[in-house]
Design a protein around this motif. Structure first.
Motif, PDB file in Angstrom:
ATOM      1  N   PRO A  44     -28.296  30.717   4.682  1.00  0.00           N
ATOM      2  CA  PRO A  44     -26.914  30.237   4.811  1.00  0.00           C
ATOM      3  C   PRO A  44     -26.490  30.166   6.273  1.00  0.00           C
ATOM      4  N   PRO A  45     -25.501  29.313   6.576  1.00  0.00           N
ATOM      5  CA  PRO A  45     -25.016  29.250   7.953  1.00  0.00           C
ATOM      6  C   PRO A  45     -24.336  30.560   8.343  1.00  0.00           C
ATOM      7  N   PRO A  46     -24.251  30.822   9.646  1.00  0.00           N
ATOM      8  CA  PRO A  46     -23.595  32.062  10.076  1.00  0.00           C
ATOM      9  C   PRO A  46     -22.109  32.033   9.704  1.00  0.00           C
ATOM     10  N   PRO A  47     -21.509  33.204   9.487  1.00  0.00           N
ATOM     11  CA  PRO A  47     -20.072  33.232   9.167  1.00  0.00           C
ATOM     12  C   PRO A  47     -19.259  32.799  10.376  1.00  0.00           C
ATOM     13  N   PRO A  48     -18.034  32.304  10.150  1.00  0.00           N
ATOM     14  CA  PRO A  48     -17.197  31.917  11.294  1.00  0.00           C
ATOM     15  C   PRO A  48     -16.865  33.128  12.148  1.00  0.00           C
TER      16      PRO A  48
END
Length: 62
Positions: A49-53
Motif C-alpha cells: 500500500p502507499p505510505p500514509p499521508p
C-alpha cells in the motif's frame, strides 16, 4: 511495490513505484533514484500500500 533481488553477497530490496516492466527488466522509482533491475536477478516482488499521508506538525503546548 517492493522488489527483492540478488546483489553481490546477498539480496537487497527496492521499495517504490513501478515505472516500467519489459521482458528483461523492471524499473522502480525509489526515494533516492530510479532503479533498473534485470528480471533474472529478481527473487520476489509484491504490491504494497502507499505510505500514509504526513501528519501536520504539532503546535507547542499551552
Amino acid at each position: 511495490m517492493v522488489v527483492r533481488y540478488r546483489v553481490d553477497g546477498g539480496f537487497t530490496d527496492a521499495l517504490g513505484y513501478l515505472l516500467s516492466a519489459t521482458a528483461g527488466s523492471c524499473t522502480v522509482r525509489t526515494r533516492q533514484s530510479d532503479v533498473e533491475i534485470p528480471l533474472a536477478l529478481v527473487v520476489a516482488a509484491k504490491e504494497v500500500p502507499p505510505p500514509p499521508p504526513r501528519r501536520e506538525a504539532r503546535s507547542g503546548r499551552a
